[in-house]
Design a protein around this motif. Structure first.
Motif, mmCIF file in Angstrom:
data_model
loop_
_atom_site.group_PDB
_atom_site.id
_atom_site.type_symbol
_atom_site.label_atom_id
_atom_site.label_comp_id
_atom_site.label_asym_id
_atom_site.label_seq_id
_atom_site.Cartn_x
_atom_site.Cartn_y
_atom_site.Cartn_z
ATOM 1 N N SER A 146 -6.033 -0.141 -8.346
ATOM 2 C CA SER A 146 -4.919 -0.942 -7.853
ATOM 3 C C SER A 146 -4.208 -1.610 -9.026
ATOM 4 N N THR A 181 -5.130 9.859 0.275
ATOM 5 C CA THR A 181 -5.244 10.662 1.488
ATOM 6 C C THR A 181 -4.691 12.053 1.219
ATOM 7 N N ASP A 218 0.657 5.427 0.379
ATOM 8 C CA ASP A 218 -0.100 6.650 0.661
ATOM 9 C C ASP A 218 0.185 7.681 -0.432
ATOM 10 N N ASP A 256 -0.115 -4.621 3.464
ATOM 11 C CA ASP A 256 -1.396 -5.150 3.921
ATOM 12 C C ASP A 256 -1.307 -6.668 3.848
ATOM 13 N N ALA A 288 0.841 -1.195 0.000
ATOM 14 C CA ALA A 288 0.000 0.000 0.000
ATOM 15 C C ALA A 288 0.880 1.250 0.000
ATOM 16 N N GLN A 345 -3.446 4.247 -1.413
ATOM 17 C CA GLN A 345 -4.338 4.720 -0.358
ATOM 18 C C GLN A 345 -4.450 6.237 -0.470
#
Length: 218
Positions: free
Chosen positions: A139, A155, A115, A166, A113, A153
């Motif tokens: 993905s 954000t 960010d 993960d 993963a 991810q």
């Protein structure tokens, strides 16, 4: 219900009660069978191959010395269907004939993963480098099923440590994994549990232990 329909979460969980050798992990039925020898594992693998050809439905099988890792999913519909349940039942019957023992503690999948506040800015770099395919959710996955998937991810405030793993495990075994992490000195954040629990090692690196419980994946 058609054999090609994706099973609902309720139906899938009901059918898994009759499949003690299998667990649902990250959108797939998964198991690992330990055999008495490498030769027995190879013979077992050959019979799975014959069964797959007869059924025209092919699981992913990874042969590692005396252990076979097996995953089942209906790729054409993007989830677990009755075809996978039927194949799982038949593979379990073959396992018993070969004296193979299921080891569910090692049925895990890994994703990387990242960010980011701008997925599109960086995803093509990773896709080109790895030769992966972009999925509908953005993905990236290995079309040959060998490397770990990468998901971004989104954000507005990316963590200083933008990478984390993960690690998806069966919900029935995730507490053992979390206990091991605590003993290793990791700090655990249960805000997303049981779908995911964030673990931070003593140097601040993060990973998530993920399970099927609490996920809204149908």
């Amino acid at each position: 219900m058609s054999n090609k329909d994706i099973l609902s979460q309720e139906d899938r969980e009901s059918r898994l009660t009759h499949l003690p050798h299998w667990r649902y992990v990250h959108g797939q039925l998964c198991t690992a069978f330990k055999c008495s020898s490498a030769a027995t594992a190879l013979s077992f693998l050959a019979e799975i191959g014959t069964l797959a050809e007869e059924s025209n439905h092919h699981p992913d099988v990874d042969w590692r010395y005396d252990t076979l890792f097996v995953t089942l999913v209906s790729h054409d519909v993007g989830g677990v269907s009755l075809r996978d349940v039927s194949m799982a039942e038949k593979i379990s019957e073959l396992a018993e004939e070969h004296g193979a023992q299921a080891n569910l503690n090692i049925t895990r999948t890994v994703e990387i993963a990242i960010d980011t506040d701008d997925r599109k800015q960086i995803s093509e770099t990773w896709r080109a480098a790895l030769g992966y395919k972009e999925q509908e959710d953005g993905s990236l996955t290995d079309p040959y099923g060998r490397g770990p998937a990468i998901w971004f991810q989104n954000t507005d405030t990316p963590n200083n440590n933008r990478f984390h793993l993960d690690i998806s495990v069966p919900h029935s075994h995730h507490l053992d994994v979390l206990d091991g992490l605590k003993q290793a000195g990791a700090r655990l954040n249960y805000d997303g549990a049981p779908a995911w629990t964030v673990a931070t090692d003593p140097q601040g690196n993060r990973l998530c232990i993920c399970t099927e419980a609490g996920r809204h994946d149908g």
